[in-house]
Design an enzyme around this catalytic site. Sequence first.
Site, PDB file in Angstrom:
ATOM      1  N   GLN A 104      47.292  28.315 -68.295  1.00 46.06           N
ATOM      2  CA  GLN A 104      46.699  27.275 -67.459  1.00 46.06           C
ATOM      3  C   GLN A 104      47.643  26.078 -67.378  1.00 46.06           C
ATOM      4  OE1 GLN A 104      43.080  27.174 -70.173  1.00 46.06           O
ATOM      5  NE2 GLN A 104      42.089  26.782 -68.230  1.00 46.06           N
ATOM      6  N   ASN A 105      48.684  26.095 -68.195  1.00 51.20           N
ATOM      7  CA  ASN A 105      49.535  24.909 -68.301  1.00 51.20           C
ATOM      8  C   ASN A 105      50.601  24.876 -67.215  1.00 51.20           C
ATOM      9  OD1 ASN A 105      48.033  24.394 -70.570  1.00 51.20           O
ATOM     10  ND2 ASN A 105      49.529  25.284 -71.975  1.00 51.20           N
ATOM     11  N   ILE A 106      50.942  23.663 -66.822  1.00 45.84           N
ATOM     12  CA  ILE A 106      51.914  23.462 -65.741  1.00 45.84           C
ATOM     13  C   ILE A 106      53.243  22.974 -66.291  1.00 45.84           C
ATOM     14  CG2 ILE A 106      50.080  22.886 -64.102  1.00 45.84           C
ATOM     15  CD1 ILE A 106      51.167  19.873 -64.528  1.00 45.84           C
ATOM     16  N   HIS A 122      47.607  27.885 -62.713  1.00 46.21           N
ATOM     17  CA  HIS A 122      47.366  26.562 -62.120  1.00 46.21           C
ATOM     18  C   HIS A 122      48.640  25.981 -61.519  1.00 46.21           C
ATOM     19  CE1 HIS A 122      43.494  25.794 -64.706  1.00 46.21           C
ATOM     20  NE2 HIS A 122      43.341  26.746 -63.813  1.00 46.21           N
ATOM     21  N   CYS A 156      60.111  14.124 -48.628  1.00 44.78           N
ATOM     22  CA  CYS A 156      60.766  15.270 -47.999  1.00 44.78           C
ATOM     23  C   CYS A 156      62.055  14.828 -47.318  1.00 44.78           C
ATOM     24  CB  CYS A 156      59.800  15.860 -46.983  1.00 44.78           C
ATOM     25  SG  CYS A 156      60.485  17.207 -46.008  1.00 44.78           S
ATOM     26  N   ALA A 240      47.454  26.248 -83.222  1.00 45.35           N
ATOM     27  CA  ALA A 240      48.305  27.347 -82.763  1.00 45.35           C
ATOM     28  C   ALA A 240      49.693  27.274 -83.418  1.00 45.35           C
ATOM     29  CB  ALA A 240      48.439  27.289 -81.240  1.00 45.35           C
TER      30      ALA A 240
END
Length: 251
Positions: A104-106, A122, A156, A240
Site C-alpha cells: 500500500q506504500n508509495i 496505491h 508540465c 516488523a
Amino acid sequence: MRRDPTPVQTLADLIRGRQPCVVLTGAGVSTESGIPDFRSPTGVWARFDPQEYATIDAFRGNPAKVWEFYAPRVSMLIGAEPNAAHHAIAELQRRGLVEAVVTQNIDLLHERAGSGEVVEVHGSIRSFTCLQCGAGYELSYVLRQLHAARDEPPRCASCAAVVKPDVVFFGELLPERALERAFTLARGAGLLLVVGSTLEVWPVADLPGETLRHGGSLAIVNLGPTACDRQAELRIEGSAGEILPAVVEAL
Ligand SMILES: [Zn+2]
C-alpha cells in the site's frame, strides 16, 4: 522435554512449508524508517485533512495547495532509508522464499532495499502525470523543479499545468494492472504474510479472503489488531523491523 516452537520459528516454518509466499505490506513496515502512517492518532491525517490535500477534487481545484503538502512529503520520503524489515523481505525474495511484495506504500522503500517484484496498489512517487495533456515525468524531473523554486509546484514542460504524483488520491480509481496482479498473487499464494497493515482499506482488505478461499493460509505481523486476526493461522504482535530479520535468521 519438547519445547514449543517460538512464533518466529513457526513463521519461518510456514514460509518454507506453504510456498509460494506473498508478502502484503502497509504503512507499519515503513514507520521504522521515520515515515508516519496515515490513520493512527499521530498519523498524517491527524494533522492534514485528507479532504483538502488528498482527494482528486482538491487537486483539480487547487493543485498548488496540494503541493504545499506534497513537496515536503516527497522530500521526507526520498530522505528516508529502508529499514531492517524491508531488507529482510528483500532477502526472502532473493532466496526464492517470497514470490512478490504487494504494498500500500508509495515510498519506494521495498525497491530501494532490493526487492524483486513489488506491486504498488496505491501507486508511488516514482512518476508524475500532467492531467491536462497526459505527459509523464520521472521523480528526478520533479525534484529538480522543487529544488529550483521551493514555493512553486512542479509544472508540465509542455503545457505548464501542475503535475500530479502517480499516487492514488481519494476519489480516483486504483491502478488496474497492479490491482489485477495483486489479486492473482493472493489467489495463488500458499501463504499470505501481512506485515504492518491493519487490513482496513480496500483493496488490501480483500486480499486475505482471496488467499483463504483458494486454500492458502494467512500470517500477520503487526503492532495492534487487524481486521483479519481471527482468520490468521499465526499472528505475531510486534515490530516488523525486529520480527522479520529474526525470521530470516531462523530459516
Ligand atoms: Zn501538460
